[in-house]
Design an enzyme around this catalytic site. Structure first.
Site, short mmCIF file in Angstrom:
data_model
loop_
_atom_site.label_atom_id
_atom_site.label_comp_id
_atom_site.label_asym_id
_atom_site.label_seq_id
_atom_site.Cartn_x
_atom_site.Cartn_y
_atom_site.Cartn_z
N ASP A 104 59.43 64.87 17.48
CA ASP A 104 57.97 64.73 17.42
C ASP A 104 57.42 65.54 16.24
O ASP A 104 57.58 66.76 16.18
CB ASP A 104 57.41 65.24 18.76
CG ASP A 104 55.97 64.85 18.97
OD1 ASP A 104 55.35 64.32 18.04
OD2 ASP A 104 55.45 65.11 20.07
N GLY A 107 52.92 56.59 14.35
CA GLY A 107 52.75 55.34 13.61
C GLY A 107 52.21 55.53 12.21
O GLY A 107 51.71 54.58 11.60
N ASP A 122 48.57 59.04 21.02
CA ASP A 122 48.99 59.17 22.42
C ASP A 122 48.24 58.21 23.34
O ASP A 122 47.03 58.08 23.26
CB ASP A 122 48.76 60.60 22.90
CG ASP A 122 49.78 61.55 22.33
OD1 ASP A 122 50.52 61.15 21.40
OD2 ASP A 122 49.85 62.70 22.81
C1 GLA Z 1 52.64 64.60 21.21
C2 GLA Z 1 53.37 63.30 21.56
C3 GLA Z 1 53.37 63.12 23.07
C4 GLA Z 1 54.01 64.33 23.74
C5 GLA Z 1 53.31 65.59 23.31
C6 GLA Z 1 54.03 66.83 23.80
O1 GLA Z 1 51.28 64.53 21.51
O2 GLA Z 1 52.79 62.21 20.93
O3 GLA Z 1 54.06 61.93 23.42
O4 GLA Z 1 55.37 64.36 23.40
O5 GLA Z 1 53.22 65.68 21.89
O6 GLA Z 1 53.39 68.00 23.39
#
Ligand code: GLA
Length: 518
Positions: free
Chosen positions: A273, A312, A333
């Site tokens: 991430d 994305g 998200d």
């Molecule tokens: C980001 C990701 C989420 C999740 C959070 C965790 O926002 O996009 O899917 O993994 O981090 O902190």
């Protein structure tokens, strides 16, 4: 510990402005909030937002930074005295701002917003030094090349992730109980085999550079063994930045150490991430940063599904597979809200050509069963994800799921559409106002046809075989109602508000029974 990075960014997006007088060279540089001083910067850098703008590629590019936490690209456009800033959080989540530059102050407002402008000023030399000290340095990244496929995820990955329901309130016991529930409810046997621990498992890094799980996860290897013993797989989460999105230890500078640790624990899936990597790298460097971790995983010899998560940005669907990705997030998200889920889901069509066996578009994890959408809305969510050939990663509390949630998630025919071996995502073939009809080609010359009603009133939806690309006589199965239909030149149904009728159409003449179109 929780920083709620997205909420912070959305709050930033409520800033606004108009430019009175400005020259391009005047806006370049670093800006800090008016009320900040060197003490605040040094002691609470996570509470300070800075904006840096520099000249690049014949124009200006910006970055909005919360020192130590997150960096988000900002498009900067200057037309005479007008400065337009667009915060580029995620695909489909761009926030335009307007700025006015007066002497050494920048006043930023959101068009149409009601909050007072955010006032920023130039930092002193001393403050700049603090900022510079806080800024993590770029690490060497590999030159870009195409990694050969790792042979995993021939169909979209299915499983469970802790994030949507539990967020960081996770521990070893909860994961074991979720695993037991996946088995007991039949979800595992329906295909949900990955148990993905998202943000919140991380502890400290020791003097050898080895990451340890925190006290809530006393023995990750034992947990992996437990999952494997139950026919499940362990997924893990980290970031290429110094911190994860929730502020835990990231893999920055320890990519190989962490890949080795994950392999030793028995990890089968890694979500990587972006989070605070935005402090260090520009979006153009994303492919190489992801490739670096993919290569570190390959070097361990342990197969791991590699899940690219950078919301994305930077057209990830064009390079995600080369960088070793088996799936890549295509959006910001998701949330357990009709507006957010449907906006995300219905905006995926243009990405269809980029998904194929081994590498999938990921419109984010499921919210089914989390309680803030209606049953009709959750059926739309599942149907759309199946049409998109999206990963099906459940995000509810599996331990206490209602029977209708389990039934919805384990509908055999919906899962079969999602997992269809042709691996070709669906396309929108009809759009009339709030009504959309999508089709997805399936193995055996069958077609999934979804009649979606995005409106708030029930609607009669009809699509002709010509519109659907279907020829001859056909039979169909309504997969939610588990009812066979005989079709005569069109598919038609009354569809409830925010609902869907999902059918699988077979081309065998006279086929009307469910078995015949299976
Ligand atoms: C980001 C990701 C989420 C999740 C959070 C965790 O926002 O996009 O899917 O993994 O981090 O902190």
């Amino acid at each position: 510990m929780r920083c709620n990075g997205w909420a912070t960014l959305v709050a930033l997006a409520t800033l606004v402005g108009l430019v009175e007088t400005a020259a391009a060279e005047q806006i370049a540089g670093t800006w800090v909030p008016q009320g900040v001083n060197a003490d605040i910067l040094a002691q609470q850098p996570q509470n300070v937002r800075t904006l840096t703008i520099r000249e690049a590629r014949g124009g200006l590019i910006g970055k909005l930074v919360v020192p130590t936490l997150v960096g988000v690209p900002v498009a900067v456009e200057q037309h005479g005295d007008q400065i337009r800033l667009v915060i580029q959080m995620a695909r489909g989540m761009e926030t335009p701002l307007e700025a006015t530059l007066t002497a050494d102050h920048l006043s930023i407002t959101a068009p149409g917003g009601t909050s007072p402008p955010a006032m920023m000023r130039r930092p002193s030399a001393e403050e700049l030094q603090v900022l510079e000290r806080l800024a993590p340095k770029k690490l060497p990244i590999p030159s870009m090349k195409a990694l050969p496929p790792n042979g995993l995820a021939r169909t979209p990955p299915m499983g469970f992730s802790t994030w949507n329901h539990f967020q960081t309130a996770i521990d070893d016991r909860t994961i074991r109980d979720v695993a037991d529930a996946l088995v007991a409810t039949g979800m595992r046997d329906a295909g949900y085999v990955h148990v993905n621990i998202d943000d919140g498992w991380q502890g400290d890094r020791d003097e050898h550079g080895t990451i340890h799980s925190n006290a809530k996860f006393p023995d990750m290897k034992a947990l992996a063994d437990y999952l494997h013993g139950h026919g499940l797989k362990l997924g893990m989460y980290t970031s290429p930045g110094p911190k994860s999105c929730a502020g835990f230890e990231g893999s920055y500078g320890h990519e190989e150490d962490d890949a080795r640790t994950f392999a030793a624990w028995g990890v089968d899936y890694l979500k990587y991430d972006w989070c605070s990597a935005g402090l260090i790298y520009d979006d153009a460097e994303m492919p190489a940063v992801y490739l670096k971790m993919a290569e570190a995983i390959r070097a361990t010899g342990r197969p791991m599904v590699f899940s690219i998560c950078q919301y994305g940005r930077a057209d990830v669907w064009k390079w995600g597979a080369d960088a070793g990705g088996n799936l890549w997030r295509t959006t910001g998200d998701i949330a357990d809200q009709w507006q957010i889920m449907s906006t995300i889901g219905f905006a995926q069509e243009e990405l269809a050509p980029f998904a194929a066996a081994g590498h999938w578009n990921d419109p984010d994890m499921l919210e089914v069963g989390n309680g803030r959408m209606t049953a009709a809305e959750y059926r739309t969510h599942m149907s759309l994800w199946a049409l998109l050939a999206a990963p099906l990663i459940a995000g509810h509390d599996v331990r206490s799921a209602a029977a209708d949630t389990v039934a919805m998630l384990t509908n055999h025919d919906v899962i079969a559409i999602d997992q269809d071996p042709l691996g070709r995502p669906g396309r929108r073939v009809v759009q009339r106002g709030q009504v959309e009809v999508w089709t997805r080609p399936l193995e055996g010359k069958r077609t999934a046809v979804a009649l979606f009603n995005r409106g708030t009133e029930a609607a009669m939806i009809e699509a002709s075989f010509a519109e659907l690309g279907i020829a001859g006589r056909a039979g169909a199965l309504d997969v939610w109602a588990q009812r066979s239909l005989e079709l005569d030149g069109h598919v038609a149904a009354e569809v409830e508000p925010h609902g869907v009728v999902l059918t699988r159409v077979g081309r065998r003449p006279g086929s009307v029974s469910s078995a015949a179109v299976r």
